[in-house]
Scaffold this motif. Sequence first.
Motif, PDB file in Angstrom:
ATOM      1  N   TYR A  44       8.207   5.304  12.603  1.00  0.00           N
ATOM      2  CA  TYR A  44       9.762   5.075  11.703  1.00  0.00           C
ATOM      3  C   TYR A  44       9.210   3.842  10.561  1.00  0.00           C
ATOM      4  O   TYR A  44       9.804   3.967   9.595  1.00  0.00           O
ATOM      5  N   GLY A  45       8.432   3.159  11.083  1.00  0.00           N
ATOM      6  CA  GLY A  45       7.912   2.115   9.997  1.00  0.00           C
ATOM      7  C   GLY A  45       6.879   2.624   9.090  1.00  0.00           C
ATOM      8  O   GLY A  45       6.754   3.800   8.889  1.00  0.00           O
ATOM      9  N   THR A  46       6.431   1.721   8.225  1.00  0.00           N
ATOM     10  CA  THR A  46       5.361   1.955   7.092  1.00  0.00           C
ATOM     11  C   THR A  46       3.887   2.272   7.653  1.00  0.00           C
ATOM     12  O   THR A  46       3.630   1.923   8.882  1.00  0.00           O
ATOM     13  N   ALA A  47       3.101   2.918   6.870  1.00  0.00           N
ATOM     14  CA  ALA A  47       1.744   3.073   7.317  1.00  0.00           C
ATOM     15  C   ALA A  47       1.040   1.661   7.433  1.00  0.00           C
ATOM     16  O   ALA A  47       0.376   1.692   8.254  1.00  0.00           O
ATOM     17  N   GLU A  48       1.618   0.868   6.663  1.00  0.00           N
ATOM     18  CA  GLU A  48       0.771  -0.490   6.873  1.00  0.00           C
ATOM     19  C   GLU A  48       1.210  -1.283   8.165  1.00  0.00           C
ATOM     20  O   GLU A  48       0.312  -1.851   8.819  1.00  0.00           O
ATOM     21  N   LEU A  49       2.413  -0.948   8.536  1.00  0.00           N
ATOM     22  CA  LEU A  49       2.893  -1.490   9.687  1.00  0.00           C
ATOM     23  C   LEU A  49       2.124  -0.786  10.991  1.00  0.00           C
ATOM     24  O   LEU A  49       1.782  -1.666  11.906  1.00  0.00           O
ATOM     25  N   CYS A  50       1.965   0.523  10.864  1.00  0.00           N
ATOM     26  CA  CYS A  50       1.229   0.998  12.079  1.00  0.00           C
ATOM     27  C   CYS A  50      -0.061   0.492  11.893  1.00  0.00           C
ATOM     28  O   CYS A  50      -0.558   0.057  13.114  1.00  0.00           O
ATOM     29  N   ALA A  51      -0.665   0.412  11.027  1.00  0.00           N
ATOM     30  CA  ALA A  51      -2.209  -0.167  10.830  1.00  0.00           C
ATOM     31  C   ALA A  51      -2.232  -1.334  11.382  1.00  0.00           C
ATOM     32  O   ALA A  51      -3.156  -1.840  12.169  1.00  0.00           O
ATOM     33  N   HIS A  52      -1.258  -2.099  11.237  1.00  0.00           N
ATOM     34  CA  HIS A  52      -1.304  -3.671  11.583  1.00  0.00           C
ATOM     35  C   HIS A  52      -1.298  -3.797  13.132  1.00  0.00           C
ATOM     36  O   HIS A  52      -2.084  -4.633  13.779  1.00  0.00           O
ATOM     37  N   HIS A  53      -0.393  -2.870  13.841  1.00  0.00           N
ATOM     38  CA  HIS A  53      -0.220  -2.900  15.071  1.00  0.00           C
ATOM     39  C   HIS A  53      -1.419  -2.370  15.738  1.00  0.00           C
ATOM     40  O   HIS A  53      -1.806  -2.937  16.793  1.00  0.00           O
ATOM     41  N   VAL A  54      -2.104  -1.393  15.259  1.00  0.00           N
ATOM     42  CA  VAL A  54      -3.285  -0.866  15.543  1.00  0.00           C
ATOM     43  C   VAL A  54      -4.369  -2.006  15.567  1.00  0.00           C
ATOM     44  O   VAL A  54      -5.311  -1.989  16.776  1.00  0.00           O
ATOM     45  N   THR A  55      -4.575  -2.518  14.610  1.00  0.00           N
ATOM     46  CA  THR A  55      -5.367  -3.740  14.433  1.00  0.00           C
ATOM     47  C   THR A  55      -5.232  -4.712  15.475  1.00  0.00           C
ATOM     48  O   THR A  55      -6.118  -5.532  16.277  1.00  0.00           O
ATOM     49  N   ILE A  56      -4.066  -5.211  15.715  1.00  0.00           N
ATOM     50  CA  ILE A  56      -3.642  -6.020  16.781  1.00  0.00           C
ATOM     51  C   ILE A  56      -4.201  -5.475  18.249  1.00  0.00           C
ATOM     52  O   ILE A  56      -4.511  -6.474  19.062  1.00  0.00           O
TER      53      ILE A  56
END
Length: 915
Positions: free
Chosen positions: A478-490
Amino acid sequence: MLPEILKIIVEMFLPHMNHLTLEQTFFSQVLPKTVRLFDDMMYELTSQARELSSQNLEIQSTLRNILQTMVQLLGALTGCVQHVCATQESVILENIHSLPSSVLHVIKSTFVHCKNSESVYSGRLHLVADLLQALFKEAYSLQKQLMELLDMVCMNPLIDEHDDILNMVVVIHSLLDICSVISSMDHAFHANTWKFIIKQSLKHQSVIKSQLKHKDIITSLCEDILFSFHSCLQLAEQMIQSDAQDNADYRLFQKTLKLCRFFANSLLHYTKEFLPFLSDSCCTLHQLYLQIYSKFPPSLYAAGISKAQQEEIASTFLVTLSPLISQLLTFQPFVDVVLDSKLELPCELQLPQCLLLVVIMDELSSRPEDVQALWCTESQVSEATARVSLLKAIFSSFEQCSGELSLPVHLQGVKSKGQAEVAVTLYQHVCIHLCTFIASLHPSLFPELDTALLNAVLSANMITSLLAMDAWCFLARYGTAELCAHHVTIMAHLIKSCPGECYQLTNLSILLRRLFFFMAPRQQVEFIQKFPPKETENLLLWQYISFQALPAELRKQTALEVTRAGTAWCMKWLGSNRTLEELESLNTVLSALLAVCNSSGEALDLGQQTAIKEVGSQLSILLNVKLVIGQPYVQQTLSLLLPLLGFFIQTLDPQLVSQVITLQTSLLKLEPPDHVRLAFLDFLSSLGKLFIPQTIQDRILPSLSSVFASLLADRNWLLEQHSLEAFTQFAEGTTHEEIVPQCLSSEETKKKVVSFLEKTGFVDETTAARLERIKQEKGTFWEPFAKVTQEETKMSSLQPCVKRARHELPSEDEYRSTLQAATEALEAIELLLQKSPPPDWLLMEMETLQERIDKLKRQNCSGRKQLSSTFPQPLALHRNWPLSDAQALPLRRAVNLCTAQGSPPASQVSSHFHW
């Protein structure tokens, strides 16, 4: 004679009295005496009723006369009330305040007596039944007339008439007491009384709102709602076996259901008008909601009613009650009750609590930020009470619904365009509404969302963790690609910071694997640059990632880097000292190589496949039975090697296959852990693709049939299921058909395999029996955990499992300090023995201590011998630590002193010590 006198006064003199002075001249003088007379008659009636019989005419006559007098007295009081109604257009309560209180007292006493008449008169009720009926009718008429009079009362909100306010409050609460008496006697009369109470409360709201006992009114109203609702369910159950549309039960069911709707409307009306005064009633309102839905499908504890009655109750009563939550949504005391951190509910109320929280989420979706914040932020309500966030509560409540999830129960689905509405499971219901709520959540509350999702992902409860992962994946899409990438990094950083293997690491790795599929290609490239797979320390992450998530070219490149880094590290380890502490790193590398083979095997060229196969073959040669049984890390190594070898089964050296099967045969005799046996099955199922040369069939096939026979006979249900699946896969693919019957070593195993293939042999369990079993299981599994404190739960949910923690080598200083402490303790015992004779138990305890020292020495020596004999080069271990002669001297002295002072001779105990 007072009733006759009162009647004469009412009829002859009352019309000529000034209505403004009635209270002083008549009511205050006469009515207290009337009430006392009525109470005396009621007492005499009750006390003599036991002696009533058809033979005792005197008592019978006395009691009937008393009842007749009471009827007349009620009639006279009715005349008083009618006179006031007829002579005044509006009434000031202060001018007649003795009248309502006296009349209500008499009415209540009458109804109580009529309600208890069966027990009061026992089996002789028929002797006075006609007069009791007349008494009830007269009281009924009197109350009806009194309510008409009270409806004429006027109270000026601009004038503070304290006595008038108190009098009206007393009247309302007296009527409330009457309601509790007549609730089971006359439903229509009961409803009318409640209607009048609500009407008067609202009419005089501005002046009496702070004086009313709102909690009593809400409690009584909720009790009446529950009583009527339970009556509805009982009637619905009775109708299951009959024609519901034609019998008397159905008509009564409809009347009772309308009564439920009336009470629900009354509650809504009262709650709406007096909400600021209901802080101490929120717990009652909360329990009302839970109790209602605990008796209604899909609850496991619901009444057995037909689908038609379910729909009728839902459309008539539950729909009426549903706005209650919306009214209470902004009321902080209600929020505090529903989200109480110490809320402990019995099993039957856990699903209703979960469904309530889902309803609240739906309501909040359209509410402003401040209302969402009220529910989604934690708060310390008082020193003893804290409020959790709605997001945390929904996961906690969902976790408690284990029975409903395993059945599973079904709820009304969500309508889609062009598709019929279908029922959904509880899991789907909660997941859909949770994702909808997340989509509507205000950005300022994202920190609370992140915290709740992460805590739930780290939960020890698998289904709760899975729900959080599903919600997180929705957020990623639902969110942006940047948000997804941020969560993966976390996730990646959290995994790398885990102190060792634990269920939290497992949950995080699953979430990382799923989120990686939602990353945009550009963000995947950035992730690879941030955590390059060619660096060995990053293989910890790449073992959990599916290479199928990467585009074809990127997948091939990444798989090549993981393969090169992994095989290079393994070859380096094989050529080094191969220390025990490096086994964990070895397992990580093997896991990463296995991930490449499983999700990107087609991307590997022949050279890469050969390199992985060579590493696996060399590592397999090093393993033996004693090493695997004695070392958990080696067990993990074997569990990774077997599926890795299975991937290359068609190109493996037959001698290596023979060695692996022989190792499995030997290990099974020593009962290895379940995860090792499951790894056996991964390898065995792949053997169906392998043609075994004639030259070594005699060595492989008997062992293979023995391994299968042992695993198929296992009583562990999980191993049994996987064994059947692996054997079926092997049997369908193998060209060595003669081995298949040899694996079925017993009739029981044969029947088990046949039942599995034919999909028969399942336990024939009725729906009712399964429901009862699940209810019992839920009570058994949940109740012990319900007593765990919130702090214990919090701590346990955040701590990794310690039994498989990261291996840390103790330092030499730790050995020295520990050994010094033991030496000092023994010297202290020696001093004590010099001062006094030893107790009888001392020598036995010291012998036990010596045996432990011997055992530690043997373990150390055998461990070194085992590991050094397994590998061509010695494995670096911890430093030697058996006691030296100097260090053991205090224990020797203590034993000698103990023996010299009366214990058994040294010759009898010397065999226990080996210095």
